[in-house]
Each structure stands twice: as structure tokens, then as C-alpha cells.
Design an enzyme around this catalytic site. Structure first.
Site: not given
Ligand code: MN
Ligand code: MN
Length: 291
Positions: A91, A161, A277
Site C-alpha cells: 500500500d 486495515h 505512504e
Molecule cells: Mn494507501
Molecule cells: Mn493505507
């Protein structure tokens, strides 16, 4: 944890990021950008972990173009990409300035530097609030505010998540971090520092398989169960397979409680937001998989 697949997904992510940086130009259709990036992921042997997010200015996250989207790339654009190899996810996100604007550039530098500093701090047993404090202090040193209700997160196989939240502020949460896979994602803004739920994004996740009556809703559900039962997907992908009639199917499935439609996340004071990120594997050593 399957380290080889984690590393492989990260390597594809790196290549896709470089590719994205090379193709994105001002006024290109977001739809074209999304399709090119998603095609590239598959060409490189990855699977798409979630629809490419292309969020402009005060939209912090969760914008993906719909099937007939006419939005053109402009302003401060955040590109958030998810790749997986058999469920092991990379990610990663970056931001670009498409209007040669000093504030945009500074916002981008703030979130990038916050990610860099947080990456230095994170290791096994680092307290979560130490990471948050680092992010907050870095972003504030640029004169901006971190988004307090967006955060990094742990990752597990097919789970974006996975329970642990990595704060973007010093939130007094002094739990030590364990070995595992994490995404750190600072957001910097010149605004209030909070996001609210805006319009539906057309990015969905299957939340249950309960029966639905209409034929088109059933057909749509069958496709989702077959191809997108674990990770997020978008209306654009479903329309490609079933045509625009699938929009009715998606609506009925949403009304029936089968689907969650993620809202676009909007900065409260409608000021610009930047994001950076990376995914990091924490073992005895740490590996930044996406850089
Ligand atoms: Mn992301
Ligand atoms: Mn993320």
C-alpha cells in the site's frame, strides 16, 4: 506472513509508482490515469488490492474515477496504489503538484518528510504515539497540520486495515509495535486537520452475502462473490463486466446491506491535503517494501 510475496508486491509497487510518475500530466483524464495504472499492475504480475485512488486538493482520499468520469488531473493530486500477491499487500501513495504552486510543493514536502522521519523511528517495540508525535512535529514544523482522523494501519493477508492504527498525531497511545506488516501514511493540510465523510465514492466492499431479489442485483452479487469477495472494488470494474445496468445492481445491493460504499474523505475546511505512504515489514530489521 509470507515474506517473499510481501517483497514481490512491494517491488511491483515501486515500478508502478515510477510508471505513474512518468505518465501523469496536467489535464489528463483521471479515468485514463487509473486505467493505465491498473493495467500496469497486472502486466507486472500483481493483483489490484483496491481501485487506484486519485484524490485532488481537499479530497484527502477515496476518489476513484467512475466509468464516464470527465475529471481532469489538476491541483494537488494524491495517487494511492494497492497491489497484492496472493493477498499480501503493498500500500503506497505519493502526491504531485500540477499547478506549479508553492504551497502545494511545501505540503508535499511536509508529508514526505513526515513519512521519512516516522520510518526512521518505527521498529519493533516503538510506541505508537512516538510515531504519531514524529509525524505531527514534522508536519507542524512546515506550518501545516496533520489530518488527525486518518491514520496508518497494520496489514494482514487480504486485510487492508488489520486492527492496529498508526496515528498521525501524538495521541497518548503507548502500545509498543510488534513484528508485522504496516502502512505509514501521513497527511498534511493547510486547513483544519480533520476529514468528514463526503459523497459516495463508488468504491465498495462486500460485507455480507444475504439474498437479494432482483435478477440484476443477483448477477452483480455473483460477480462480486467470485472476483471481489475480500478486497475493495469499484463500480467502474463492475460496469466493464456487466454494462451500465450493473449500477442498479450495485444500488440495490447497497440498499440491501450487502455492500459498503466508502465515502470520499473531505478536508473539513476545504483546504488542500497532501499524502505520502509506504508499507514497512517490521522484523528484527525493517524493510520498506514499497521504496
Ligand atoms: Mn494507501
Ligand atoms: Mn493505507
Amino acid at each position: 506472513m509470507d515474506k517473499n510475496k510481501i517483497i514481490k508486491a512491494g517491488k511491483i509497487a515501486k515500478e508502478v509508482k515510477e510508471y505513474a510518475k512518468s505518465i501523469i500530466k496536467k489535464d489528463m483524464l483521471l479515468l485514463e490515469i487509473a486505467e493505465l495504472i491498473e493495467t500496469k499492475i497486472k502486466e507486472l504480475g500483481g493483483d489490484i488490492a483496491f481501485p487506484v485512488n486519485l484524490s485532488i486538493n481537499d479530497i484527502a482520499a477515496h476518489y476513484t474515477p467512475n466509468n464516464d468520469d470527465k475529471t481532469k488531473a489538476h491541483g494537488l493530486l494524491k495517487i494511492d496504489i494497492g497491489i497484492h500477491v496472493e493477498g499480501w499487500i503493498a500500500d503506497t501513495a505519493f502526491s504531485i503538484d500540477l499547478e506549479d504552486n508553492e504551497e502545494n510543493k511545501k505540503l508535499i514536502e511536509a508529508s514526505s518528510k513526515a513519512l521519512e522521519n516516522a520510518t526512521k523511528v518505527i521498529k519493533e517495540n516503538t510506541k505508537l504515539n512516538e510515531i504519531g508525535k514524529t509525524i505531527q512535529e514534522t508536519i507542524e514544523s512546515f506550518g501545516f497540520t496533520p489530518i488527525i482522523n486518518l491514520s496508518g494501519h497494520s496489514l494482514e493477508q487480504y486485510d487492508l486495515h488489520a486492527g492496529i492504527t498508526i496515528p498521525n498525531i501524538n495521541n497518548k497511545q503507548n502500545t509498543p509495535i510488534k513484528q508485522g506488516l504496516y502502512a505509514i501514511e501521513p497527511f498534511a493540510t493547510s486547513g483544519n486537520g480533520k476529514v468528514y465523510d463526503g459523497r459516495p465514492s463508488g468504491i465498495y466492499r462486500l460485507i455480507n452475502n444475504k439474498n437479494v431479489r432482483s435478477p440484476i442485483a443477483r448477477e452483480t452479487l455473483r460477480l462480486i462473490e467470485k472476483e471481489h469477495d475480500k478486497l475493495p472494488f469499484c463500480s467502474r470494474w463492475i460496469i466493464k463486466k456487466l454494462g451500465t445496468k450493473a449500477l442498479f445492481g450495485l444500488k440495490q445491493l447497497e440498499d440491501n446491506g450487502n455492500l459498503h460504499n466508502y465515502p470520499q474523505l473531505m478536508e473539513l475546511s476545504h483546504k488542500k491535503v497532501s499524502q505520502a505512504e509506504n508499507t514497512i515489514l517490521i522484523e528484527k530489521e525493517k524493510i520498506i517494501t514499497t521504496e
